[in-house]
Design a protein around this motif. Structure first.
Motif, PDB file in Angstrom:
ATOM      1  N   HIS A  43       0.711  -0.829  -0.180  1.00 56.65           N
ATOM      2  CA  HIS A  43       0.049   0.619   0.348  1.00 56.65           C
ATOM      3  C   HIS A  43       1.266   1.310   0.259  1.00 56.65           C
ATOM      4  O   HIS A  43       1.714   1.234   0.722  1.00 56.65           O
ATOM      5  CB  HIS A  43      -0.649  -0.183   1.077  1.00 56.65           C
ATOM      6  N   TYR A  45      -0.145   4.402   0.553  1.00 54.53           N
ATOM      7  CA  TYR A  45      -1.251   4.690   2.120  1.00 54.53           C
ATOM      8  C   TYR A  45      -0.972   4.151   3.479  1.00 54.53           C
ATOM      9  O   TYR A  45      -1.517   2.924   3.197  1.00 54.53           O
ATOM     10  CB  TYR A  45      -2.563   6.056   1.428  1.00 54.53           C
ATOM     11  N   TYR A  49      -8.086  -0.261   6.960  1.00 56.49           N
ATOM     12  CA  TYR A  49      -8.867  -1.029   6.918  1.00 56.49           C
ATOM     13  C   TYR A  49      -8.842  -2.309   7.000  1.00 56.49           C
ATOM     14  O   TYR A  49      -7.715  -2.424   5.949  1.00 56.49           O
ATOM     15  CB  TYR A  49     -10.438  -1.168   5.663  1.00 56.49           C
ATOM     16  N   GLY A  62      -7.668  -2.800   3.610  1.00 60.67           N
ATOM     17  CA  GLY A  62      -8.019  -0.973   2.193  1.00 60.67           C
ATOM     18  C   GLY A  62      -7.654  -0.267   2.375  1.00 60.67           C
ATOM     19  O   GLY A  62      -7.150   0.248   3.709  1.00 60.67           O
ATOM     20  N   GLY A  64      -5.432   4.158   2.665  1.00 58.57           N
ATOM     21  CA  GLY A  64      -5.942   5.862   1.527  1.00 58.57           C
ATOM     22  C   GLY A  64      -5.611   5.953  -0.241  1.00 58.57           C
ATOM     23  O   GLY A  64      -5.804   6.483  -0.337  1.00 58.57           O
ATOM     24  N   ASP A  65      -4.991   4.884  -0.441  1.00 60.99           N
ATOM     25  CA  ASP A  65      -4.166   4.910  -1.931  1.00 60.99           C
ATOM     26  C   ASP A  65      -5.935   4.363  -2.756  1.00 60.99           C
ATOM     27  O   ASP A  65      -5.558   4.127  -4.268  1.00 60.99           O
ATOM     28  CB  ASP A  65      -3.374   4.307  -2.393  1.00 60.99           C
ATOM     29  N   GLU A  66      -6.507   4.140  -2.279  1.00 58.02           N
ATOM     30  CA  GLU A  66      -8.333   3.480  -2.596  1.00 58.02           C
ATOM     31  C   GLU A  66      -7.919   2.050  -3.059  1.00 58.02           C
ATOM     32  O   GLU A  66      -7.926   1.573  -4.519  1.00 58.02           O
ATOM     33  CB  GLU A  66      -8.622   4.721  -3.639  1.00 58.02           C
ATOM     34  N   THR A  67      -6.893   1.219  -2.696  1.00 55.78           N
ATOM     35  CA  THR A  67      -6.606  -0.680  -3.141  1.00 55.78           C
ATOM     36  C   THR A  67      -7.173  -1.215  -2.405  1.00 55.78           C
ATOM     37  O   THR A  67      -7.263  -0.751  -1.012  1.00 55.78           O
ATOM     38  CB  THR A  67      -5.306  -0.504  -3.605  1.00 55.78           C
ATOM     39  N   LEU A  68      -7.688  -2.383  -1.991  1.00 57.58           N
ATOM     40  CA  LEU A  68      -7.886  -3.451  -2.055  1.00 57.58           C
ATOM     41  C   LEU A  68      -6.965  -4.713  -2.522  1.00 57.58           C
ATOM     42  O   LEU A  68      -6.892  -4.785  -3.129  1.00 57.58           O
ATOM     43  CB  LEU A  68      -9.076  -4.219  -1.511  1.00 57.58           C
TER      44      LEU A  68
END
Length: 97
Positions: A43, A45, A49, A62, A64-68
């Protein structure tokens, strides 16, 4: 280092912590010694989650870089006596045992 989440394994005496700055990593710990088993990175950021699958083997994070990201971090109760390699698969899932 900022701890964002903690989750306990359902299958073994281990836990996972997710972190924010500075490295945005996920760490697998052995309990009760709290020795570090693995540091998972990827990740870019803060990891906000964390959830664990019903079978207790896979976590999803999850950030802040908008990835799971899906990580196979815990063994199944049936495979606790078997060894497997640490590595990443081509489907974006990371296996640490």
């Amino acid at each position: 280092m900022q701890v964002c989440n903690l989750v306990w394994s359902k299958n073994v005496n281990e836990l996972v912590s997710t972190h924010g700055y500075s490295q945005n990593q996920i760490i697998v710990w052995r309990y009760p010694t709290m020795s570090k088993l693995a540091t998972l990175t990827g990740h870019t950021y803060r990891v906000l989650y964390l959830a664990i699958s019903p079978d207790g083997q896979t976590i999803v994070t999850g950030a802040g870089d908008e990835t799971l990201r899906f990580w196979n971090v815990f063994p199944s109760p049936k495979s606790q006596n078997t060894e497997s390699e640490i590595g990443a698969s081509s489907l974006g899932r990371t296996v640490i045992r």
